[in-house]
Design an enzyme around this catalytic site. Structure first.
Site, PDB file in Angstrom:
ATOM      1  N   SER A   7       0.804  -1.228   0.000  1.00  0.00           N
ATOM      2  CA  SER A   7       0.000   0.000   0.000  1.00  0.00           C
ATOM      3  C   SER A   7       0.837   1.278   0.000  1.00  0.00           C
ATOM      4  CB  SER A   7      -0.953   0.010   1.205  1.00  0.00           C
ATOM      5  OG  SER A   7      -2.084  -0.792   0.939  1.00  0.00           O
ATOM      6  N   LYS A  10       0.188   3.700  -2.725  1.00  0.00           N
ATOM      7  CA  LYS A  10      -0.839   4.737  -2.644  1.00  0.00           C
ATOM      8  C   LYS A  10      -0.239   6.130  -2.461  1.00  0.00           C
ATOM      9  CE  LYS A  10      -4.561   1.790  -0.859  1.00  0.00           C
ATOM     10  NZ  LYS A  10      -3.958   0.506  -0.425  1.00  0.00           N
ATOM     11  N   SER A  69      -6.592   3.557   3.954  1.00  0.00           N
ATOM     12  CA  SER A  69      -5.847   2.766   2.972  1.00  0.00           C
ATOM     13  C   SER A  69      -6.786   2.005   2.043  1.00  0.00           C
ATOM     14  CB  SER A  69      -4.887   1.780   3.673  1.00  0.00           C
ATOM     15  OG  SER A  69      -3.892   1.342   2.768  1.00  0.00           O
ATOM     16  N   LYS A 171       2.600   6.651   5.873  1.00  0.00           N
ATOM     17  CA  LYS A 171       1.772   5.587   5.299  1.00  0.00           C
ATOM     18  C   LYS A 171       2.310   4.217   5.665  1.00  0.00           C
ATOM     19  CE  LYS A 171      -1.674   4.216   2.706  1.00  0.00           C
ATOM     20  NZ  LYS A 171      -1.768   2.982   3.502  1.00  0.00           N
TER      21      LYS A 171
END
Length: 331
Positions: A7, A10, A69, A171
């Site tokens: 992720s 992202k 997320s 993140k």
């Protein structure tokens, strides 16, 4: 070393969405109709739970992407920015190339496993730095601890937001192959002023370990390194001779303040040397590259920075140019 970003992918999706808002191609209050493709993205993966054909604001999608997320939010934003997910992936790779992320490639906007999605710790640090520096107003979303959409509240998976008040992003990521990953950012006040550090931790065995190792790295960085301001924006670092111009010298320097990070106690050993291609001949455009500044500590090179002309120098008259041509013959 090439890794699977999960992720953390992202972050590039976020960057392009922020850029679209900055360029007025998207508005945070703009309503987006959710496609079936965005709603259906891998059923058991992380989601913000948007629903097909139900409008959702760009602002909510950003919070769903960053805080929750949401893989569904990633697809919805990709379609909003570029029309299709495929077009958006093209934008991701072009942006990565523009940033100098030489060892990265993206095949989707969310980071679900794909052999065509890969990056490195270094490249991720470059991306994270751009996010923090290029969009400071929107960056605050990364520090949000929880977000509620569709009556479902989900916490930010970045534990350090609760454990360290100086951490304000960035993140998490996790797949079985990638392990538990975290890019963390901390902004602390130091004697030299506010300072931000970014840590990139990849492939740990648990959520707890990625948080612990990130905290260790951030503390180590603040305790063992200093930022040194070398040159101020617009400061004339040198005034080399220029030929065939309306004046005899040109001011050279930088269009921004120049800082360099060195190990604590080594600032006094920092030296800079300007490397130019002489002779400099007019015309010279303002902000055009004149050469490089090489920075060394104890004779070891640590960085090279482009140095530019701080003013425009036009060509001299025909007589002046001819006279300098003769002088150059004997230089």
């Amino acid at each position: 070393m090439r890794i699977e970003p999960a992720s953390l992918t992202k972050l590039m999706t976020t960057y392009l969405a922020f850029e679209a808002i900055h360029n007025k191609k998207l508005d945070p209050n703009q309503m987006i109709t959710v496609s079936v493709a965005a709603w259906k993205v891998e059923g058991d993966s992380s989601k913000m739970f948007i629903e097909p054909r139900v409008p959702v604001s760009v602002n909510d999608l950003l919070y769903g992407l960053i805080v929750q997320s949401g893989n569904d939010a990633a697809v919805a934003l990709a379609e909003a920015v570029a029309g299709t997910e495929e077009n958006f992936v093209g934008l991701m790779n072009r942006e990565a190339e523009s940033m100098g992320m030489k060892d990265s490639h993206f095949s989707n906007p969310h980071g679900l496993p794909s052999p065509e999605t890969y990056t490195t710790a270094h490249d991720l640090s470059v991306l994270a730095t751009h996010l923090a520096n290029d969009f400071p107003d929107l960056y605050k979303i990364f520090g949000t601890k929880s977000f509620t959409y569709n009556k479902i509240t989900q916490p930010n998976r970045n534990r350090l937001l609760w454990l360290d008040p100086t951490v304000d992003g960035m993140k998490t990521g996790h797949t079985q192959a990638a392990g538990f990953c975290l890019i963390a950012t901390s902004k602390r006040t130091t004697p030299a002023g506010d300072r931000r550090l970014i840590s990139v931790v990849l492939g740990t065995v648990s959520d707890q370990v990625r948080s612990q190792e990130s905290q260790k790295l951030l503390n180590w960085g603040f305790q063992n390194f200093d930022d040194v301001k070398l040159f101020a924006k617009g400061q004339a670092v040198a005034t080399p001779e220029i030929w065939k111009g309306t004046q005899n010298t040109v001011k050279i320097g930088f269009t921004h303040d120049v800082y360099v990070t060195v190990q604590r106690g080594m600032a006094g050993k920092l030296k800079s040397v300007i490397d130019r291609k002489d002779p400099l001949v007019a015309p010279v455009q303002e902000n055009s590259k004149i050469g490089t500044v090489k920075l060394t500590v104890d004779g070891q090179s640590i960085e090279e920075l482009p140095i530019v002309a701080l003013e425009q120098i036009n060509q001299a008259s025909v007589f002046g140019r001819a006279w300098d041509s003769v002088r150059l013959l004997f230089k």
